[in-house]
Design a protein around this motif. Structure first.
Motif, PDB file in Angstrom:
ATOM      1  N   ILE A 299       0.841  -1.204   0.000  1.00 34.23           N
ATOM      2  CA  ILE A 299       0.000   0.000   0.000  1.00 34.23           C
ATOM      3  C   ILE A 299       0.875   1.254   0.000  1.00 34.23           C
ATOM      4  CG2 ILE A 299      -1.705   1.342   1.305  1.00 34.23           C
ATOM      5  CD1 ILE A 299      -2.864  -1.277   2.345  1.00 34.23           C
ATOM      6  N   THR A 300       1.889   1.269   0.847  1.00 35.57           N
ATOM      7  CA  THR A 300       2.711   2.487   0.941  1.00 35.57           C
ATOM      8  C   THR A 300       3.627   2.647  -0.264  1.00 35.57           C
ATOM      9  OG1 THR A 300       4.350   1.302   2.253  1.00 35.57           O
ATOM     10  CG2 THR A 300       2.731   2.605   3.457  1.00 35.57           C
TER      11      THR A 300
ATOM     12  N   ASP B 223      -6.483  -6.215  -1.890  1.00 37.33           N
ATOM     13  CA  ASP B 223      -5.460  -6.352  -0.851  1.00 37.33           C
ATOM     14  C   ASP B 223      -5.958  -5.768   0.465  1.00 37.33           C
ATOM     15  OD1 ASP B 223      -3.391  -7.630  -2.237  1.00 37.33           O
ATOM     16  OD2 ASP B 223      -2.794  -5.749  -3.179  1.00 37.33           O
ATOM     17  N   LEU B 224      -6.665  -4.637   0.361  1.00 40.72           N
ATOM     18  CA  LEU B 224      -7.177  -3.997   1.566  1.00 40.72           C
ATOM     19  C   LEU B 224      -8.190  -4.918   2.256  1.00 40.72           C
ATOM     20  CD1 LEU B 224      -7.065  -1.429   3.284  1.00 40.72           C
ATOM     21  CD2 LEU B 224      -8.959  -0.528   1.931  1.00 40.72           C
TER      22      LEU B 224
ATOM     23  N   ASP C  48      -9.636   6.939   4.383  1.00 41.93           N
ATOM     24  CA  ASP C  48      -9.401   7.675   3.133  1.00 41.93           C
ATOM     25  C   ASP C  48      -7.911   7.737   2.795  1.00 41.93           C
ATOM     26  OD1 ASP C  48      -9.226   9.102   5.475  1.00 41.93           O
ATOM     27  OD2 ASP C  48      -9.615  11.047   4.541  1.00 41.93           O
ATOM     28  N   GLU C  49      -7.050   7.699   3.821  1.00 43.75           N
ATOM     29  CA  GLU C  49      -5.615   7.718   3.507  1.00 43.75           C
ATOM     30  C   GLU C  49      -5.164   6.403   2.865  1.00 43.75           C
ATOM     31  OE1 GLU C  49      -2.612   9.169   6.176  1.00 43.75           O
ATOM     32  OE2 GLU C  49      -4.038  10.541   7.113  1.00 43.75           O
ATOM     33  N   TYR C  50      -5.730   5.306   3.360  1.00 44.67           N
ATOM     34  CA  TYR C  50      -5.427   4.019   2.726  1.00 44.67           C
ATOM     35  C   TYR C  50      -5.895   4.054   1.274  1.00 44.67           C
ATOM     36  CZ  TYR C  50      -4.266   1.658   7.157  1.00 44.67           C
ATOM     37  OH  TYR C  50      -3.670   1.269   8.329  1.00 44.67           O
TER      38      TYR C  50
ATOM     39  N   ILE D 278      -4.015   3.600  -2.413  1.00 37.84           N
ATOM     40  CA  ILE D 278      -4.337   2.473  -3.294  1.00 37.84           C
ATOM     41  C   ILE D 278      -4.905   2.963  -4.627  1.00 37.84           C
ATOM     42  CG2 ILE D 278      -5.788   0.441  -3.545  1.00 37.84           C
ATOM     43  CD1 ILE D 278      -5.651   0.183  -0.447  1.00 37.84           C
ATOM     44  N   VAL D 279      -5.883   3.857  -4.557  1.00 31.98           N
ATOM     45  CA  VAL D 279      -6.577   4.258  -5.779  1.00 31.98           C
ATOM     46  C   VAL D 279      -5.841   5.385  -6.492  1.00 31.98           C
ATOM     47  CG1 VAL D 279      -8.742   5.134  -6.715  1.00 31.98           C
ATOM     48  CG2 VAL D 279      -8.771   3.485  -4.826  1.00 31.98           C
TER      49      VAL D 279
END
Ligand SMILES: Cc1cc2nc3c(=O)[nH]c(=O)nc-3n(C[C@H](O)[C@H](O)[C@H](O)COP(=O)(O)O)c2cc1C
Ligand code: SF4
Ligand code: SF4
Ligand code: SF4
Ligand code: SF4
Ligand code: SF4
Ligand code: FES
Ligand code: FES
Lengths: 543, 239, 177
Positions: A478-479, A487-488, A523-525, A529-530
């Protein structure tokens, strides 16, 4: 030594040391020591000697004064002036100023809320007494609680007093201390043990270290009272090997207490005997887990085992064992001295007394603080901590280290107690508190703690051994902008599974940093990702 | 003087069952033909509760508890087959398959492996977490046996049997977390071990293809474990 | 009811799964009364068609070519079936993964070759870093483990899928055989 003799000794201490006109108390706890406070102490002593002021001014090394970022820190009495960032070259000016105008540019404003909003029980002697002198401790009512207990309290009286105080374990889980003591007391058999857990392994935590370095006798006294209450005659202090100063001071303290008959055989002339030995931790975070700690003392691999049976029934070498945290034991003597009701009057309905926190991260004043339970996070961060420096904005505060969670702004006015913290997805933990501003990426924070759990997992059970690695790998994807929303979803499934299936607390709480950041900063994740973007600008995206 | 052994009555999956107070949920379930999956547990060895396959739900207890180490209690209501448990068990297996390199088609115990059959019994049709593909050694230095770390699931049955039954204590676990590995003696080659008596017990209790005997065709690699209950019984009697 | 369109593809596998498919023998006739085989290494068709109902994929995703192929197949297929251990777990093709591509090429084309040792750069498609099970690359709907899955298993799965039922794979087969 009988209680009577103890009182006499305390008085004679006062007399034997006619208070010099000036006393300079310089912090020689680990924080300031690493900033060179021992050299400053020597420079001050030399300066005093050079001027022939030995009878006028005493230079005393003391434990942590709290505001460790400003170290070396020192306090001049009776003027009540506090100096910060002192160096050897300041020694002359300081000694010169005694009784006169303080050295302006070194003064640390001690009326600031950093000091006034605190409430000290555990740290009441920190920075006040010389930790290497039992006389100093005795002069501050040290060992009177033990003497009182032996003189006129039955073990059950002691347990009742602790129960009445509402004290809960400070090692993380907050289990009621009185209940634990009474379980061990009721357990059958004549051999029992008392263990003090000083394995403090959370990254950034140093509450227990500071107590041991600044006021070691307080912990020994608490252990002895506990031993009397549960019927044990042998105790172990399990200390992290990375704390050599704490170990040294504990050794000194044990020796001194034994010499005065406050530990060892026939304590205070009674039939009660209690011996304390130090065991050095094997250096693993998981050894702080009680069953792993016990295995480690037994000379086995430091791995947890399933509970029940709990150590209270089946502990060290199979005997009933009481295991408490350093800070828990440090609260015992004051409770006995002032009564359980006194203690219970501090704090909230279910969380009594105070809690020591290691305040760190993006606040102006970092260091060790002790606050009454029920204080709000806002008071801790903005009043005591002095707010966020450099015009940045508060984002979240992390409590409980790798087992805890990140608490966002909307809960700043929430009281700090066991239940409230748990309700918002974090834990009290042992006292780590890291403040973050908008320059922190919450995914990155979660990844940091997961990385810690991966390297600290003992490897015994499958969910923690493999699950933490899989979670870390997903966080890493993710990072670096390589993860998908699937994955999330997988990450969330793993969090759930590892939390509910792991054998010990390490695995059971390892998902907490992820779960809480997902709860408040999802929203940070998604942005990582998006949009392949790190809103805080921390993570390097691989294109 | 012998204390009388108390008998507890309880419910497993809504069936009334009973057991001695010193028996575990797993033992009582087995006596009553109720299947609870296990991997690290082996009758005759000290249970350690490590694989977490045998977790069960107990009414009124918030945590899931491992059946292999949890003693029966009066009035317990145990549930062994909830959807949630089945999902967790499949995930335990998936994590194990992803951890090291399990290539069943070319494995020496293909068809006689507890991990492989557990995957089938629990309906694990694929591994949803990414495979790690670590690089791991194979030690074939022993004249009769081989340890292939690619297939090891760290159940520590070998460690326990060698210590508790054979008394040689050749095996141990080194490292921690994902780097844990079983070792012989002080991480020396098995063939050079001075403690190993070559009794073969570890090979027979190993649930997977991690420990195997050299030169036997796959079809004969059935592991023999009948000796365990007998040996422990004899030892108990001698006490 | 129109006939279902079935396809099979072959990535990095040994063709054993396809052999097992053929082992269905006379049951093949039964199956193909309800379905058409629209693409397969077993029949001679160049292009993977659009609008396939069921595709069985044999083999792991090992090369750039496999990667492109499986993505295209996924787009054009309703129900994608990982067919056999290579597709489901990576199996034998994944045995190279712990060592890395270079070490494997070295060993295969240089160390073990006496005549003109050289690593081929054309003709043979470039290997990707790791041989992956199909579901790590695209979404998979049904998994048939086994090396190879038995003809009986394949038949049961296809019968179910043709009847619009999701097969229950649990007891049908296991990894390895
Ligand atoms: C992974 C792990 C690490 C722990 N580390 C510590 C520690 O360093 N110090 C500590 O006092 N308790 C630690 N604990 C909690 C102990 O297991 C135990 O609950 C505690 O020492 C009990 O004391 P208390 O009742 O006074 O809190 C840890 C628990 C876990 C699961
Ligand atoms: S949860 Fe982690 S640390 Fe605890 S026993 Fe399992 S592997 Fe060890
Ligand atoms: S040990 Fe068992 S699961 Fe692993 S490869 Fe061999 S047969 Fe398969
Ligand atoms: S063969 Fe016997 S002695 Fe040798 S390692 Fe195995 S169990 Fe121990
Ligand atoms: S070698 Fe076999 S018995 Fe030993 S830990 Fe590994 S899987 Fe278990
Ligand atoms: S699963 Fe087995 S039979 Fe099928 S392609 Fe792979 S190796 Fe061949
Ligand atoms: S270490 Fe000196 S003030 Fe904390
Ligand atoms: S069988 Fe109970 S935890 Fe492994």
């Amino acid at each position: 030594m009988t209680p009577e003799e103890l009182r006499k000794l305390a008085e004679s201490q006062e007399e034997a040391r006619p208070a010099p006109r000036h006393r300079i108390k310089i912090c020689v706890a680990a924080g300031c020591l690493s900033a060179g406070s021992d050299r400053v102490r020597d420079a001050l002593q030399n300066e005093v000697t050079r001027r022939g002021l030995e009878n006028e001014c005493e230079v005393q090394g003391v434990g942590c004064l709290g505001l460790c970022t400003m170290g070396p820190l020192m306090l001049v009495e009776p003027d009540g002036v506090m100096y910060q960032n002192v160096t050897e070259s300041d020694a002359a000016a300081i000694v010169e100023s005694l009784g006169k105008k303080p050295v302006e540019q070194l003064v640390c404003p001690s009326d600031m809320s950093f000091f006034t909003k605190q409430y000290k029980i555990v740290l009441e002697n920190s920075g006040v007494i010389d930790p290497e002198k039992i006389e100093d401790y005795i002069a501050r009512d040290g060992y009177t609680a033990l003497a009182r207990v032996l003189e006129d309290m039955s073990p059950q009286d002691v347990i009742d007093e602790i129960t009445r105080s509402g004290l809960r374990g400070r090692g993380g889980a907050g289990y009621p201390t009185g209940l634990k003591w009474s379980t061990v007391a009721k357990a059958g058999g004549t051999r029992k043990f008392v263990i003090c857990n000083a394995d403090e392994g959370d990254p950034g935590a140093f509450m227990d270290r500071s107590v041991l370095e600044s006021d070691p006798h307080r912990v020994l006294e608490g252990m002895a009272i506990a031993a009397y209450a549960v019927g044990a005659s042998q105790g172990y202090l399990y200390v992290r090997a990375e704390y050599p100063l704490a170990v040294k001071r504990l050794r000194t303290a044990i020796r001194q207490a034994e010499r005065l008959g406050l530990l060892g055989n026939n304590i205070c002339g009674t039939t009660f005997s209690f011996h304390v030995d130090i065991r050095l931790g094997a250096g693993a975070f998981v050894c702080g887990e009680e069953t792993a700690l016990i295995a480690s003392i037994e000379g086995k691999r430091g791995q947890p085992r399933p509970r029940p049976p709990y150590p209270a029934e089946y502990g060290l070498w199979g005997y009933p064992t009481l295991i408490n945290n350093v800070e828990t034991f440090a609260n015992i003597a004051p409770i006995i001295r002032n009564g359980g009701d006194w203690f219970a009057s501090i704090g909230t309905e279910k969380s009594k007394g105070t809690k020591v926190f290691a305040l760190a991260g993006r606040v102006k004043n970092t260091g060790l603080i002790e606050v009454p339970m029920g204080i709000t996070l806002r008071e801790i961060i903005f009043d005591i901590g002095g707010g966020i420096p450099d015009g940045h904005r508060f984002k979240a505060v992390q409590t409980g280290g790798p087992s805890g969670g990140c608490i966002p702004e909307q809960y700043l006015d929430m009281p700090v107690d066991y239940e409230s913290l748990a309700k918002v997805g974090s834990i009290m933990g042992s006292g780590g508190m890291i403040v973050m501003d908008e320059t922190s990426c919450m995914v990155d924070v979660a990844k940091f703690f997961m990385d810690f759990c991966v390297s600290e997992s003992c490897g015994k059970c499958v969910p923690c051994r493999v699950g933490t690695v899989q979670m870390y790998n997903i966080l890493n994807r993710i990072t670096s902008g390589e993860a998908t929303m699937e994955d999330l979803a997988l990450l969330e499934e793993l969090c759930d599974m590892v939390k509910y299936t792991s054998l010990c607390g390490l695995g059971q709480t390892a998902p907490n940093p992820v779960l809480s950041t997902l709860q408040y900063f999802r929203d940070e994740y998604v942005a990582h990702i998006v949009d392949k973007q790190c809103p805080a600008g921390v993570c390097q995206m691989r294109q | 003087m012998n204390q009388p052994v108390r008998v507890k009555t309880l419910k497993i999956d809504d069936r009334d069952v009973s057991g001695r107070e010193d028996e575990t949920i797993l033992e009582i379930a087995r006596q009553n033909g109720i299947f609870i999956p296990t991997l690290c547990n082996l009758q005759g060895l000290t249970p350690i509760g490590a694989c977490r396959l045998c977790l069960v739900e107990i009414k009124g207890v918030s945590r899931l508890l491992p059946a292999c180490v949890t003693r029966v209690e009066e009035g317990m209501e145990v549930y062994t087959q909830s959807e949630r448990l089945q999902k967790y068990r499949r995930m335990v297996l998936e994590l194990l398959f992803s951890e090291r390199n399990h290539i069943c088609s070319v494995c020496v115990v293909n068809g006689h492996c507890e991990l492989q059959s557990m995957a089938q019994v629990l309906g694990m049709t694929h591994v949803s977490v990414p495979y790690r593909f670590p690089r791991l050694p194979v030690d074939a230095s022993h004249e009769r046996f081989v340890v292939d770390h690619n297939r090891c699931i760290l159940c520590t049955r070998c460690v326990r049997v060698c210590d508790e039954i054979e008394g040689a204590h050749t095996w141990d676990v080194m490292g921690r977390g994902i780097d844990s590995r079983v070792i012989t003696d002080l991480n020396q080659a098995w063939g050079e071990s001075e403690t190993c008596t070559s009794c073969g017990k570890c090979v027979n209790v190993c649930p997977t293809g991690a420990l195997f005997e050299k030169g036997k065709p796959v079809s004969e690699r059935l592991k023999k474990r009948q000796f365990l209950p007998y040996l422990t019984m004899m030892r108990e009697e001698r006490r | 009811m129109s006939k279902k369109r079935i396809a099979t593809v072959w990535l990095d596998g040994c063709s054993g799964c396809h052999m097992s498919f053929l082992d269905m023998d006379e049951r093949l006739v039964e199956l193909f009364q309800q379905a058409d085989l629209v693409y397969s290494p077993l029949v001679d068709l160049k292009e993977f068609p659009e609008g396939v109902d069921i595709t069985l994929v044999e083999g792991a995703v090992s090369s750039e070519e496999d990667l492109h192929k499986i993505q295209m197949v996924r787009e054009r297929t309703k129900i994608l079936v990982s067919f056999g251990d290579c597709a489901v777990t990576g199996n034998v093709p994944s045995m190279r993964n712990p060592f890395g591509v270079n070490a494997v090429l070295q060993r295969a084309y240089l160390e073990n070759v006496t005549l003109h040792p050289q690593v081929p750069r054309e003709v043979v498609p470039a290997l990707i870093e790791k041989a992956r099970p199909v579901h790590e690359v695209v979404k998979v709907d049904v998994f048939i483990p086994g090396c190879p899955p038995s003809a009986q298993t394949i038949f049961l799965v296809l019968s179910d899928l043709l009847a619009d039922r999701m097969p229950d794979m649990a007891m049908l087969t296991r990894f390895g055989a």
